[in-house]
Write a protein that holds these residues in place. Structure first.
Motif, PDB file in Angstrom:
ATOM      1  N   ARG A 193      -3.357  10.213  -1.541  1.00 22.26           N
ATOM      2  CA  ARG A 193      -3.469   9.180  -1.908  1.00 22.26           C
ATOM      3  C   ARG A 193      -4.058   8.770  -2.732  1.00 22.26           C
ATOM      4  NH1 ARG A 193      -7.630  10.213   1.044  1.00 22.26           N
ATOM      5  NH2 ARG A 193      -9.041   8.622   1.458  1.00 22.26           N
ATOM      6  N   ASN A 194      -3.910   7.936  -3.816  1.00 22.29           N
ATOM      7  CA  ASN A 194      -4.457   7.092  -5.363  1.00 22.29           C
ATOM      8  C   ASN A 194      -4.855   8.670  -5.872  1.00 22.29           C
ATOM      9  OD1 ASN A 194      -4.495   4.675  -3.801  1.00 22.29           O
ATOM     10  ND2 ASN A 194      -6.332   4.922  -3.259  1.00 22.29           N
ATOM     11  N   ASN A 239      -9.131   0.575 -10.325  1.00 22.40           N
ATOM     12  CA  ASN A 239      -9.225  -0.563 -10.096  1.00 22.40           C
ATOM     13  C   ASN A 239      -7.708  -1.451  -9.393  1.00 22.40           C
ATOM     14  OD1 ASN A 239     -11.719  -1.077 -10.669  1.00 22.40           O
ATOM     15  ND2 ASN A 239     -11.325  -1.783 -13.303  1.00 22.40           N
ATOM     16  N   THR A 240      -6.192  -0.973  -9.923  1.00 18.05           N
ATOM     17  CA  THR A 240      -5.033  -1.174  -8.947  1.00 18.05           C
ATOM     18  C   THR A 240      -5.471  -0.515  -8.010  1.00 18.05           C
ATOM     19  OG1 THR A 240      -4.172   0.694 -10.278  1.00 18.05           O
ATOM     20  CG2 THR A 240      -4.717  -1.067 -11.284  1.00 18.05           C
ATOM     21  N   PHE A 241      -5.713   0.589  -7.595  1.00 16.43           N
ATOM     22  CA  PHE A 241      -5.899   1.303  -6.561  1.00 16.43           C
ATOM     23  C   PHE A 241      -7.185   0.311  -5.325  1.00 16.43           C
ATOM     24  CE2 PHE A 241      -5.759   5.393  -8.271  1.00 16.43           C
ATOM     25  CZ  PHE A 241      -4.331   5.730  -8.369  1.00 16.43           C
ATOM     26  N   ARG A 242      -7.908  -0.428  -6.171  1.00 13.97           N
ATOM     27  CA  ARG A 242      -9.103  -0.766  -5.666  1.00 13.97           C
ATOM     28  C   ARG A 242      -8.421  -2.303  -4.862  1.00 13.97           C
ATOM     29  NH1 ARG A 242     -13.519  -4.136  -7.101  1.00 13.97           N
ATOM     30  NH2 ARG A 242     -13.145  -3.495  -9.578  1.00 13.97           N
ATOM     31  N   GLU A 243      -7.307  -2.570  -6.236  1.00 15.64           N
ATOM     32  CA  GLU A 243      -7.023  -4.205  -5.269  1.00 15.64           C
ATOM     33  C   GLU A 243      -5.948  -4.191  -4.480  1.00 15.64           C
ATOM     34  OE1 GLU A 243      -5.315  -5.176  -9.335  1.00 15.64           O
ATOM     35  OE2 GLU A 243      -6.957  -5.786  -9.991  1.00 15.64           O
ATOM     36  N   LYS A 280       6.014   3.970  -9.614  1.00 13.29           N
ATOM     37  CA  LYS A 280       4.821   2.846  -8.977  1.00 13.29           C
ATOM     38  C   LYS A 280       3.558   3.702  -9.099  1.00 13.29           C
ATOM     39  CE  LYS A 280       6.454  -0.866  -6.295  1.00 13.29           C
ATOM     40  NZ  LYS A 280       5.842  -2.367  -6.984  1.00 13.29           N
ATOM     41  N   SER A 281       3.306   4.709 -10.715  1.00 11.50           N
ATOM     42  CA  SER A 281       2.153   5.636 -10.641  1.00 11.50           C
ATOM     43  C   SER A 281       2.649   4.811 -12.262  1.00 11.50           C
ATOM     44  CB  SER A 281       3.136   6.374 -11.245  1.00 11.50           C
ATOM     45  OG  SER A 281       4.106   6.898 -11.500  1.00 11.50           O
ATOM     46  N   HIS A 282       0.668   5.233 -12.644  1.00 14.01           N
ATOM     47  CA  HIS A 282       0.918   4.529 -13.991  1.00 14.01           C
ATOM     48  C   HIS A 282       0.681   5.704 -15.365  1.00 14.01           C
ATOM     49  CE1 HIS A 282      -0.924   1.246 -11.858  1.00 14.01           C
ATOM     50  NE2 HIS A 282      -0.805   1.197 -11.311  1.00 14.01           N
ATOM     51  N   ILE A 287       1.410  -1.266   0.278  1.00 13.76           N
ATOM     52  CA  ILE A 287       0.333  -0.020   0.157  1.00 13.76           C
ATOM     53  C   ILE A 287       0.793   1.192  -0.495  1.00 13.76           C
ATOM     54  CG2 ILE A 287      -1.579   1.466   1.716  1.00 13.76           C
ATOM     55  CD1 ILE A 287      -2.256  -1.285   2.409  1.00 13.76           C
ATOM     56  N   LEU A 288       2.083   1.138   0.817  1.00 12.68           N
ATOM     57  CA  LEU A 288       2.773   2.563   1.282  1.00 12.68           C
ATOM     58  C   LEU A 288       3.267   2.596  -0.366  1.00 12.68           C
ATOM     59  CD1 LEU A 288       4.275   2.269   4.811  1.00 12.68           C
ATOM     60  CD2 LEU A 288       2.358   3.611   3.485  1.00 12.68           C
ATOM     61  N   GLY A 289       4.492   1.492  -1.293  1.00 12.05           N
ATOM     62  CA  GLY A 289       4.989   1.912  -2.155  1.00 12.05           C
ATOM     63  C   GLY A 289       3.920   2.136  -2.850  1.00 12.05           C
ATOM     64  N   ASN A 290       2.924   1.281  -3.427  1.00  9.61           N
ATOM     65  CA  ASN A 290       2.530   2.773  -4.757  1.00  9.61           C
ATOM     66  C   ASN A 290       1.232   3.501  -4.180  1.00  9.61           C
ATOM     67  OD1 ASN A 290       1.879  -0.470  -6.161  1.00  9.61           O
ATOM     68  ND2 ASN A 290       0.521  -1.401  -4.666  1.00  9.61           N
ATOM     69  N   ASN A 291       1.647   3.996  -3.483  1.00  9.27           N
ATOM     70  CA  ASN A 291       1.492   5.464  -3.248  1.00  9.27           C
ATOM     71  C   ASN A 291       3.061   6.114  -3.230  1.00  9.27           C
ATOM     72  OD1 ASN A 291      -1.799   6.119  -2.535  1.00  9.27           O
ATOM     73  ND2 ASN A 291      -1.277   4.309  -1.844  1.00  9.27           N
ATOM     74  N   GLY A 292       3.612   5.494  -3.228  1.00 11.40           N
ATOM     75  CA  GLY A 292       5.078   6.945  -3.519  1.00 11.40           C
ATOM     76  C   GLY A 292       5.530   6.712  -2.376  1.00 11.40           C
ATOM     77  N   ILE A 293       4.954   6.424  -0.723  1.00  8.58           N
ATOM     78  CA  ILE A 293       5.865   6.438   0.313  1.00  8.58           C
ATOM     79  C   ILE A 293       7.021   5.495   0.701  1.00  8.58           C
ATOM     80  CG2 ILE A 293       5.111   6.239   2.492  1.00  8.58           C
ATOM     81  CD1 ILE A 293       2.486   6.690   1.115  1.00  8.58           C
TER      82      ILE A 293
END
Length: 820
Positions: free
Chosen positions: A547-548, A815-819, A600-602, A417-423
C-alpha cells in the motif's frame, strides 16, 4: 472445575508437550482440570489426505501413513522412559493398526464415505490424548483419560455433527465427578446416539472444550495456542498486527467466522450462554496476558477491534428479470445450496431484487453451479434468468468491532482506503448489528488491503510510505541523502514513515519489504547480485503489492518513461524529473493524467520545468481556481542563463563559458542538448499542456542561435573547436545587446496561441533582466493577473534543488495517504 484446551502446535513436539505438562501441573494444583488436546500438529491434514489417496487407489497413501505412524512412535519413545514404554507402546500400536486396517479397506474398495472419514480423522486426537495421558501419569500426576464418545452426543451429520446439548450436559456432569485432579480428553470427536463416531468439524477441539466448560459451569475456558491472543489481524499478512487485550463474544464470533483461526467459530456459543470468559493464551509465552473474551469487551478507543479475511472465495451471481417481485426466489436459491450442504459466507442483493450475489468456499463452486442450474433450469432456458456467473480466486476482508455502530462513516472510510490503494471492491455487505463490514476483493490483493486498513484503523499515528527509487546519479544520491536527513523529523512532525523498499541503478537492483537502511542505500545496492532490468523491477514492485507506494524515476530514460501508464494502473504513484513522458504525443500525456485519476494514483512531475521551483503547482492552483493563462514569458534553462550571465564578449570566449558550465554540471555531457533549446521547448510545452492547451512539440517554434556547423559537429570536442572559430558571431550578439542597454536571455514565450523559444534582448525594466546565475523565472499573465504578471523565480538547476523538488512531490502524495 477448570477447562484447558491445547492446540496442535502446543502438542506438536515432545518438547512442546513438556511445556504443556508444566502448565497443567501449575493449573491443577489449585483446582481440578479438564485438559482437551488436539492432534499433533499437521496430523489431521495428513489423515484426511491419506484417506483421499487410498480412496483413489493410490498406493502412496501408505508412505503418508508411515509418516503418521513414525511420528507417534517417536514421540512416545522420547516422552516415556524405556522401562515404562511397553504398556503405552502397545496401546499406540494397537490404535495405529486399527487405522491401517481401515485405510487398507478404503484402498481396496476405493470408496470413502463421510462416516469413514470421521472415523479416520479422529485418530489424531485419540492418539495424542492417549500419549499425553500416559506421559502425565509417568510424571506422577493424578490423571485419567476421558472418552468424549461417552458424554458428547450428536446427530449423524458426519463431518460437522450437531450436538444434542441436553443429553450431553447431563452426561458431562456424571462423567467428570472430580475424583481425579486431571482429565485428558481428545477434542474433535463425539458419538451419534447409536454409538457411531462423529466429529464436530475442523477446529472442533475448541468446541469440545467449550461444551465441557459450559456444562460444568467452569469459571473460565483457556485456549492455549501458539500466539499470545487474538490479534488485530493475521500477522502472516500484517507484520504490525498486535494482540487485542479484551473483546466481547460477538466480536470474537465475527472475527472467527471471517477467518481468524485462533478459535473455532462455534466454540463461542456454549460459553456465551453461560457467560463464561474465554482466555486465548500462548503455550510458549505463558506469562503473556493473552486475550480475554467476555460479555463486556473493553472499549479500547478503537472503532475497529480487528480485521480478518477468508481466502479462496467464489462469488455466485444470479440475475434476471424473473427475480423481480418473486417472493420465493431467494428461498429456492438458499434451499438449493443447503440441499448440497454448501455454507453461505456472505450475501448481497440489490434493492430491486434484480440480482443476488452469494459468497461460498471456492472448492464448492462446481457443486453449487450444478445444483443452481438444475433448480433454475427452466428460467434460464426461457431467458428469464441470465446464466449463473461465478467469479473465482476472491477473498473476503472484514472489519469487526462493536464500536462501529457508534461511529458515522466507517464503511465510507473503508471503501476510500481500499479505493485509494487500487483495490477493487467486488461486493460489500454490512450486518444490521453494525459489528461487521465485509468486502469481497481479488485474492491477490489481500496483503495490500489488510495492511492499508490496519494502518489506517490501528496505526493511524504513523503512516508508512513505500518508495521504489530508480536512478542513483547526482539527483538520485541527493534525494537519498535528503530522505535520510529528514526521516526522523517526518516521523515526529508529520507521522510519516518513508521507507525505500526497492532501488536500482543502471546495473543492479535490490528490494527489501521491511525497508532498506536509509543511512546508505547505495551500499546495499552495490552488494546486490540482481541485475537491473526495468521489466523485472516493475514485476517485483507490483508483486510486492504494498500500500501507499510511490515509484520515483530519477533518470532521463525513455524506456522507463514508457512504463508510467502501467505503473499508474497498479495504483502506484509516479514522481519524476524525466520530461519524456509529458512531452511526447499529447494523447499519451493525457492518458497518463486520466489513468492516474481513474486508478486513484498520482502523477507528479514538478521538477520537469524548474527543478525545485513550485512552477507547475502554482500553475495548477491558478487553473483549479478558475483562472486562465493568457501569456507566458520564461527563462527555463539554468544552464543557458548561467552561460549568458557569464559571457560578456571581453574576457573568456563563449566556448570557454560553455565548457565551464559543462564542468560545473549545469549542462548535459553534450552541451548541444542545452544550446539547441530542445530542453526549453519541452518545458514550455509542459506548462502549456498544464494550462489546458492541446499542443505538440512541433507547435513550438525554436529560433536557433548556434551556427549549424557547430551543431552538426561529429564529436563534442569538434563542437568546441568550431564554437571557438565562431566566436565573432557570439561576440556580435553580446555587443548588440550592450549597445542597446539590454541583456541577452534565452526565453520561452506564449502569446495569442503561439509559442516559441529563442534569444531575446531584455530591457532593464523587465523582470528577466536581473536574473542571476542559474536561476529560472516564469511570468504568468492571466485573467486575474493581466497587467502585473505572477512571477515565480529561483534556482532552476542543480542536483540538490532538483532532489528537493522530487522530495516535495513525494510529500504531497504522502500527505494524501496520511489523510486516508
Amino acid at each position: 472445575m477448570q477447562v484447558l484446551k491445547f492446540g496442535g502446535t502446543s502438542v506438536g513436539t515432545p518438547q512442546n508437550i513438556r511445556l504443556v505438562k508444566e502448565i497443567v501441573a501449575e493449573k491443577s494444583s489449585h483446582e481440578a482440570t479438564v485438559v482437551v488436546v488436539s492432534a499433533f500438529s499437521g496430523i489431521t491434514n495428513k489423515l484426511i489426505h491419506c484417506s483421499k489417496l487410498a480412496a483413489k487407489g493410490d498406493e502412496n497413501y501408505q508412505e503418508l501413513l508411515n509418516q503418521i505412524i513414525q511420528k507417534h512412535i517417536e514421540t512416545t519413545q522420547e516422552l516415556i522412559s524405556v522401562k515404562n514404554q511397553s504398556p503405552i507402546m502397545g496401546q499406540v500400536r494397537l490404535l495405529l493398526n486399527e487405522l491401517e486396517d481401515i485405510l487398507r479397506g478404503v484402498f481396496l474398495v476405493q470408496e470413502l464415505s463421510a462416516k469413514t472419514t470421521d472415523k479416520i480423522s479422529c485418530y489424531g486426537e485419540i492418539l495424542s490424548a492417549r500419549i499425553i495421558t500416559y506421559y502425565l501419569q509417568e510424571m506422577k500426576m493424578d490423571v485419567a483419560a476421558a472418552d468424549p464418545k461417552k458424554f458428547i452426543f450428536t446427530d449423524n451429520h458426519y463431518g460437522k455433527a450437531n450436538v444434542f446439548f441436553q443429553e450431553t450436559n447431563e452426561a458431562i456432569h456424571q462423567y467428570f465427578d472430580g475424583s481425579r485432579k486431571v482429565y485428558v480428553c481428545p477434542g474433535f470427536l463425539a458419538s451419534a446416539l447409536n454409538g457411531e463416531t462423529t466429529t464436530l468439524g475442523r477446529g472442533g477441539s475448541d468446541y469440545t472444550a467449550a461444551i465441557i466448560a459450559a456444562a460444568l459451569n467452569a469459571p473460565c475456558l483457556e485456549i492455549w495456542t501458539d500466539v499470545s491472543g487474538m490479534m488485530t489481524a493475521n500477522p502472516q499478512w500484517v507484520p504490525n498486527a498486535y494482540v487485542i487485550d479484551e473483546m466481547d463474544y460477538e466480536e470474537a464470533m465475527e472475527l472467527t467466522h471471517f477467518g481468524a483461526k485462533v478459535l473455532y467459530p462455534p466454540s463461542i456459543a456454549p460459553v456465551l450462554r453461560k457467560g463464561i470468559p474465554v482466555y486465548i493464551k500462548n503455550t510458549f509465552k505463558k506469562e503473556d496476558a493473552g486475550t480475554k473474551i467476555h460479555g463486556l469487551g473493553k472499549k479500547n478507543g478503537k472503532i475497529i477491534k480487528g480485521l480478518s479475511c477468508i481466502e479462496n472465495i467464489a462469488l455466485l451471481n444470479l440475475s434476471g428479470s424473473s427475480m423481480v417481485g418473486i417472493p420465493h426466489f431467494s428461498f429456492r436459491l438458499f434451499q438449493t445450496l443447503a440441499s448440497v450442504n454448501i455454507s453461505v459466507i456472505l450475501i448481497t442483493q440489490a434493492s430491486s431484487e434484480h440480482s443476488i450475489c452469494v459468497a461460498i468456499d471456492q472448492e464448492e463452486a462446481e457443486k453449487a453451479r450444478v445444483a443452481i442450474e438444475k433448480t433454475f433450469e427452466e428460467e434460464i432456458r426461457q431467458q428469464k434468468l441470465n446464466p449463473l456467473t461465478i467469479d473465482m480466486d476472491l477473498a473476503i476482508v472484514a472489519l469487526v468491532g462493536s464500536n462501529m455502530k457508534e461511529q458515522i462513516g466507517v464503511s465510507g472510510r473503508m471503501l476510500s482506503i481500499l479505493g485509494n490503494n487500487g483495490i477493487n471492491i467486488i461486493a460489500i455487505a454490512q450486518g444490521s448489528s453494525e459489528k461487521n463490514i465485509s468486502a469481497v476483493i481479488q485474492k491477490n490483493q489481500i496483503k495490500k488491503a489488510l495492511n492499508s486498513l490496519h494502518e489506517s484503523f490501528f496505526l493511524s499515528d504513523i503512516k508508512r510510505v513505500n518508495l521504489f527509487v530508480v536512478g542513483t546519479g547526482n539527483v538520485g544520491k541527493a534525494l537519498l541523502k535528503q530522505l535520510a536527513l529528514q526521516s526522523d523529523y517526518l516521523k515526529e512532525k508529520y507521522h510519516l514513515d518513508l521507507q525505500i523498499v526497492g532501488i536500482s541503478n543502471s546495473r543492479k537492483m535490490c528490494f527489501d519489504e521491511e525497508g532498506i537502511d536509509l543511512s546508505d542505500p547505495v551500499a546495499k545496492l552495490d552488494q546486490s547480485t540482481e541485475k537491473m532490468d526495468i521489466n523485472n523491477f516493475l514485476q517485483r514492485m507490483i508483486s510486492m503489492n504494498l500500500r501507499n507506494s510511490i515509484f520515483i524515476d530519477n533518470t532521463a530514460n525513455e524506456s522507463i518513461a514508457e512504463t508510467y501508464a502501467s505503473i499508474l494502473r497498479q495504483s502506484i504513484s509516479v514522481v519524476t524529473p524525466n520530461k519524456i513522458a509529458c512531452t511526447g504525443k499529447y494523447a499519451d500525456y493525457k492518458n497518463l493524467k486520466t489513468t492516474a485519476l481513474r486508478y486513484k494514483s498520482h502523477f507528479h512531475f514538478e521538477t520537469n520545468v524548474g527543478a525545485g521551483l513550485p512552477i507547475i503547482n502554482t500553475l495548477n492552483d491558478l487553473i483549479k481556481s478558475g483562472d486562465e493563462v493568457m501569456g507566458i514569458q520564461a527563462v527555463l534553462s539554468g544552464s543557458l542563463n548561467f552561460i549568458f550571465n557569464n559571457y560578456d564578449g571581453k574576457g573568456a570566449q563563449f566556448s570557454e563559458v560553455v565548457k565551464q558550465a559543462q564542468v560545473e554540471g549545469y549542462t548535459e555531457p553534450d552541451p548541444r542538448l542545452d544550446l539547441s533549446g530542445a530542453d526549453v521547448k519541452r518545458k514550455i510545452l509542459i506548462l502549456l499542456r498544464e494550462s489546458g492547451f492541446e499542443m505538440e512539440m512541433d507547435d513550438i517554434k525554436a529560433i536557433p542561435f548556434i551556427p549549424d556547423e557547430c551543431m552538426q559537429a561529429p564529436t563534442v570536442d569538434a563542437f568546441f573547436d568550431l564554437m571557438a572559430k565562431n566566436e565573432p558571431v557570439f561576440k556580435a550578439k553580446i555587443e548588440e545587446a550592450e549597445k542597446a542597454g539590454k541583456k541577452l536571455k534565452y526565453v520561452a514565450t506564449y502569446s495569442k496561441g503561439k509559442a516559441e523559444t529563442g534569444l531575446q534582448l531584455i530591457e532593464k525594466s523587465h523582470p528577466l533582466y536581473n536574473l542571476e546565475g542559474k536561476d529560472n523565472i516564469v511570468l504568468f499573465t492571466t485573467k486575474r493577473y493581466p497587467e502585473q504578471p505572477l512571477v515565480v523565480k529561483g534556482a532552476g538547476a542543480g542536483a540538490d534543488v532538483t532532489a528537493s523538488g522530487i522530495f516535495g512531490d513525494v510529500m504531497r502524495i504522502a500527505n494524501t495517504f496520511r489523510e486516508n
